[in-house]
Write a protein that holds these residues in place. Structure first.
Motif, PDB file in Angstrom:
ATOM      1  N   ASN A   1      46.229 134.705 -11.889  1.00  0.00           N
ATOM      2  CA  ASN A   1      47.385 133.860 -11.591  1.00  0.00           C
ATOM      3  C   ASN A   1      48.098 134.442 -10.369  1.00  0.00           C
ATOM      4  O   ASN A   1      48.516 135.602 -10.376  1.00  0.00           O
ATOM      5  CB  ASN A   1      48.327 133.829 -12.798  1.00  0.00           C
ATOM      6  N   LEU A   2      48.228 133.637  -9.329  1.00  0.00           N
ATOM      7  CA  LEU A   2      48.801 134.103  -8.061  1.00  0.00           C
ATOM      8  C   LEU A   2      50.241 134.571  -8.199  1.00  0.00           C
ATOM      9  O   LEU A   2      50.709 135.414  -7.429  1.00  0.00           O
ATOM     10  CB  LEU A   2      48.715 132.971  -7.026  1.00  0.00           C
ATOM     11  N   HIS A   3      50.956 134.042  -9.181  1.00  0.00           N
ATOM     12  CA  HIS A   3      52.385 134.356  -9.317  1.00  0.00           C
ATOM     13  C   HIS A   3      52.658 135.525 -10.256  1.00  0.00           C
ATOM     14  O   HIS A   3      53.809 135.857 -10.509  1.00  0.00           O
ATOM     15  CB  HIS A   3      53.145 133.117  -9.775  1.00  0.00           C
ATOM     16  N   ARG A   4      51.606 136.141 -10.745  1.00  0.00           N
ATOM     17  CA  ARG A   4      51.745 137.329 -11.572  1.00  0.00           C
ATOM     18  C   ARG A   4      51.335 138.537 -10.729  1.00  0.00           C
ATOM     19  O   ARG A   4      50.209 138.605 -10.246  1.00  0.00           O
ATOM     20  CB  ARG A   4      50.858 137.191 -12.810  1.00  0.00           C
ATOM     21  N   LEU A   5      52.257 139.458 -10.519  1.00  0.00           N
ATOM     22  CA  LEU A   5      51.983 140.622  -9.679  1.00  0.00           C
ATOM     23  C   LEU A   5      51.838 141.872 -10.533  1.00  0.00           C
ATOM     24  O   LEU A   5      52.482 142.004 -11.570  1.00  0.00           O
ATOM     25  CB  LEU A   5      53.111 140.840  -8.663  1.00  0.00           C
ATOM     26  N   ARG A   6      51.000 142.789 -10.069  1.00  0.00           N
ATOM     27  CA  ARG A   6      50.863 144.075 -10.754  1.00  0.00           C
ATOM     28  C   ARG A   6      50.762 145.183  -9.720  1.00  0.00           C
ATOM     29  O   ARG A   6      50.274 144.973  -8.604  1.00  0.00           O
ATOM     30  CB  ARG A   6      49.640 144.090 -11.674  1.00  0.00           C
ATOM     31  N   CYS A   7      51.218 146.358 -10.096  1.00  0.00           N
ATOM     32  CA  CYS A   7      51.193 147.505  -9.201  1.00  0.00           C
ATOM     33  C   CYS A   7      49.785 148.089  -9.146  1.00  0.00           C
ATOM     34  O   CYS A   7      49.076 148.132 -10.156  1.00  0.00           O
ATOM     35  CB  CYS A   7      52.195 148.563  -9.668  1.00  0.00           C
ATOM     36  N   THR A   8      49.397 148.547  -7.960  1.00  0.00           N
ATOM     37  CA  THR A   8      48.079 149.167  -7.809  1.00  0.00           C
ATOM     38  C   THR A   8      48.097 150.642  -8.196  1.00  0.00           C
ATOM     39  O   THR A   8      47.046 151.287  -8.229  1.00  0.00           O
ATOM     40  CB  THR A   8      47.592 149.034  -6.350  1.00  0.00           C
ATOM     41  N   GLU A   9      49.288 151.179  -8.496  1.00  0.00           N
ATOM     42  CA  GLU A   9      49.411 152.610  -8.795  1.00  0.00           C
ATOM     43  C   GLU A   9      49.887 152.906 -10.220  1.00  0.00           C
ATOM     44  O   GLU A   9      49.614 153.973 -10.757  1.00  0.00           O
ATOM     45  CB  GLU A   9      50.383 153.282  -7.801  1.00  0.00           C
ATOM     46  N   CYS A  10      50.628 151.969 -10.818  1.00  0.00           N
ATOM     47  CA  CYS A  10      51.180 152.210 -12.153  1.00  0.00           C
ATOM     48  C   CYS A  10      51.098 150.930 -12.980  1.00  0.00           C
ATOM     49  O   CYS A  10      50.720 149.880 -12.451  1.00  0.00           O
ATOM     50  CB  CYS A  10      52.623 152.720 -12.048  1.00  0.00           C
ATOM     51  N   PRO A  11      51.452 150.958 -14.267  1.00  0.00           N
ATOM     52  CA  PRO A  11      51.290 149.759 -15.118  1.00  0.00           C
ATOM     53  C   PRO A  11      52.310 148.646 -14.881  1.00  0.00           C
ATOM     54  O   PRO A  11      52.220 147.593 -15.530  1.00  0.00           O
ATOM     55  CB  PRO A  11      51.456 150.324 -16.539  1.00  0.00           C
ATOM     56  N   HIS A  12      53.265 148.830 -13.983  1.00  0.00           N
ATOM     57  CA  HIS A  12      54.316 147.818 -13.809  1.00  0.00           C
ATOM     58  C   HIS A  12      53.740 146.470 -13.365  1.00  0.00           C
ATOM     59  O   HIS A  12      52.844 146.407 -12.519  1.00  0.00           O
ATOM     60  CB  HIS A  12      55.337 148.285 -12.768  1.00  0.00           C
ATOM     61  N   ALA A  13      54.260 145.402 -13.964  1.00  0.00           N
ATOM     62  CA  ALA A  13      53.861 144.044 -13.605  1.00  0.00           C
ATOM     63  C   ALA A  13      55.082 143.142 -13.687  1.00  0.00           C
ATOM     64  O   ALA A  13      56.049 143.431 -14.401  1.00  0.00           O
ATOM     65  CB  ALA A  13      52.758 143.537 -14.537  1.00  0.00           C
ATOM     66  N   ARG A  14      55.038 142.048 -12.962  1.00  0.00           N
ATOM     67  CA  ARG A  14      56.131 141.067 -12.986  1.00  0.00           C
ATOM     68  C   ARG A  14      55.595 139.710 -12.576  1.00  0.00           C
ATOM     69  O   ARG A  14      54.510 139.600 -11.997  1.00  0.00           O
ATOM     70  CB  ARG A  14      57.257 141.480 -12.041  1.00  0.00           C
ATOM     71  N   SER A  15      56.361 138.659 -12.900  1.00  0.00           N
ATOM     72  CA  SER A  15      55.998 137.301 -12.507  1.00  0.00           C
ATOM     73  C   SER A  15      57.075 136.741 -11.588  1.00  0.00           C
ATOM     74  O   SER A  15      58.268 137.007 -11.776  1.00  0.00           O
ATOM     75  CB  SER A  15      55.842 136.400 -13.734  1.00  0.00           C
ATOM     76  N   LEU A  16      56.655 135.971 -10.591  1.00  0.00           N
ATOM     77  CA  LEU A  16      57.566 135.363  -9.628  1.00  0.00           C
ATOM     78  C   LEU A  16      57.268 133.869  -9.515  1.00  0.00           C
ATOM     79  O   LEU A  16      56.104 133.473  -9.512  1.00  0.00           O
ATOM     80  CB  LEU A  16      57.395 135.998  -8.243  1.00  0.00           C
ATOM     81  N   PRO A  17      58.302 133.027  -9.386  1.00  0.00           N
ATOM     82  CA  PRO A  17      58.049 131.605  -9.202  1.00  0.00           C
ATOM     83  C   PRO A  17      57.450 131.289  -7.839  1.00  0.00           C
ATOM     84  O   PRO A  17      56.692 130.333  -7.673  1.00  0.00           O
ATOM     85  CB  PRO A  17      59.432 130.968  -9.368  1.00  0.00           C
ATOM     86  N   ASP A  18      57.810 132.087  -6.808  1.00  0.00           N
ATOM     87  CA  ASP A  18      57.240 131.920  -5.471  1.00  0.00           C
ATOM     88  C   ASP A  18      57.453 133.207  -4.685  1.00  0.00           C
ATOM     89  O   ASP A  18      58.071 134.154  -5.178  1.00  0.00           O
ATOM     90  CB  ASP A  18      57.851 130.714  -4.738  1.00  0.00           C
ATOM     91  N   PHE A  19      56.958 133.238  -3.457  1.00  0.00           N
ATOM     92  CA  PHE A  19      57.029 134.444  -2.639  1.00  0.00           C
ATOM     93  C   PHE A  19      58.140 134.374  -1.592  1.00  0.00           C
ATOM     94  O   PHE A  19      58.204 135.221  -0.697  1.00  0.00           O
ATOM     95  CB  PHE A  19      55.697 134.685  -1.915  1.00  0.00           C
ATOM     96  N   GLU A  20      59.009 133.395  -1.678  1.00  0.00           N
ATOM     97  CA  GLU A  20      60.036 133.208  -0.653  1.00  0.00           C
ATOM     98  C   GLU A  20      60.937 134.445  -0.554  1.00  0.00           C
ATOM     99  O   GLU A  20      61.457 134.928  -1.560  1.00  0.00           O
ATOM    100  CB  GLU A  20      60.887 131.976  -0.965  1.00  0.00           C
ATOM    101  N   GLY A  21      61.107 134.953   0.672  1.00  0.00           N
ATOM    102  CA  GLY A  21      61.980 136.097   0.905  1.00  0.00           C
ATOM    103  C   GLY A  21      61.412 137.428   0.453  1.00  0.00           C
ATOM    104  O   GLY A  21      62.099 138.453   0.546  1.00  0.00           O
ATOM    105  N   MET A  22      60.184 137.449  -0.012  1.00  0.00           N
ATOM    106  CA  MET A  22      59.596 138.680  -0.539  1.00  0.00           C
ATOM    107  C   MET A  22      59.116 139.576   0.593  1.00  0.00           C
ATOM    108  O   MET A  22      58.557 139.106   1.584  1.00  0.00           O
ATOM    109  CB  MET A  22      58.426 138.342  -1.470  1.00  0.00           C
ATOM    110  N   GLN A  23      59.333 140.874   0.461  1.00  0.00           N
ATOM    111  CA  GLN A  23      58.792 141.849   1.397  1.00  0.00           C
ATOM    112  C   GLN A  23      57.271 141.813   1.356  1.00  0.00           C
ATOM    113  O   GLN A  23      56.671 141.727   0.294  1.00  0.00           O
ATOM    114  CB  GLN A  23      59.287 143.249   1.014  1.00  0.00           C
TER     115      GLN A  23
END
Length: 261
Positions: free
Chosen positions: A130-152
């Motif tokens: 799912n494109l809107h589900r993000l996960r860290c490549t270094e640790c277990p942290h994950a989050r979901s975003l409705p879109d990428f607007e304004g994202m670093q």
């Protein structure tokens, strides 16, 4: 030769009787929501290189994400922006409604847009993520975003500072083990009907459930305007777009319901 109307009636009859149904969906089901269809990203880069001189398969590869995450994220963000604001359509809604009616309805989707989940499907195998589900490549942290607007770009993990990535299967990466195991268990448990919608079925794991059902004598349906890898073996073919076919099938399954005003 059977008429178009007869084919619709036959498929509606199969759907009305089946308790365990697997819908297999590809980019074609989201096309009516305004999303492009080339490998889930439409013709954005079809038959041409990106401005960085790479094919889109190179830019969106797991190897490139590891080596140059900013470059991969550049194109991920471009793709997301081109699809922003799109919503599930009536085909997604009807599949979710069928699941609410009978718990044995499942969806196997190649799409990373999350539309089946937004429409309410819960028996869902997002085989490409799912494109809107993000996960860290270094640790277990994950989050979901409705879109990428304004994202670093690339986004940094708020926990460890590592690079975040979408929880999707990039080119050259393996399918998620858990999703593959759920699919295998579902198919082995037995199905009453397999419905392929809007996919060319070029991947073996997408064509596989249709082929298995064909070998087991289980009815199969294809909803697709064009020819695909499974067109020659399905029981019923509807040369229609998903958003045309599903409402028509829904209506035929409920002939006694009053029309909405």
């Amino acid at each position: 030769m059977r008429s178009h109307e007869d084919a619709l009636d036959a498929v509606a009859g199969c759907l009305a009787e089946a308790q365990r149904v697997l819908f297999i969906t590809g980019a074609g089901i989201s096309a009516d929501s305004g999303l492009p269809t080339y490998r889930g990203i439409g013709g954005l880069y079809h038959e041409r290189l990106t401005e960085d001189g790479l094919s889109i398969e190179q830019a969106l590869s797991g190897q490139m994400m590891a080596a140059r995450p900013a470059l991969t994220w550049k194109y991920l963000a471009e793709i997301e922006a081109s699809c922003r604001g799109a919503r599930p359509n009536v085909a997604h809604d009807i599949i979710a409604a069928l699941e609410r009616e009978r718990g044995g309805v499942w969806v196997l989707t190649q799409n990373v847009d999350g539309f089946h989940r937004l429409a309410g499907s819960r028996n869902l195998i997002e085989i490409h993520g799912n494109l809107h589900r993000l996960r860290c490549t270094e640790c277990p942290h994950a989050r979901s975003l409705p879109d990428f607007e304004g994202m670093q770009i690339p986004p940094a993990c708020p926990v460890c500072g590592g690079v975040m990535r979408p929880d999707v299967v990039l080119f050259g990466e393996a399918l998620p083990t858990g999703a593959v195991q759920r699919l295998e268990a579902l198919v082995m448990h037995g199905l009453d009907l397999v419905v392929s919608i809007g996919t060319t079925s070029v991947f073996p794991y997408i064509a596989g459930p249709v082929v298995h059902a064909w070998r087991m004598g289980v009815p199969t349906v294809e909803i697709n305007p064009g020819d695909t890898e499974v067109s020659a073996i399905v029981t019923h073919r509807l040369r229609m777009r998903a958003a045309e076919a599903l409402p028509e099938l829904w209506r035929r399954m409920r002939p006694c319901e009053p029309a909405e005003g």
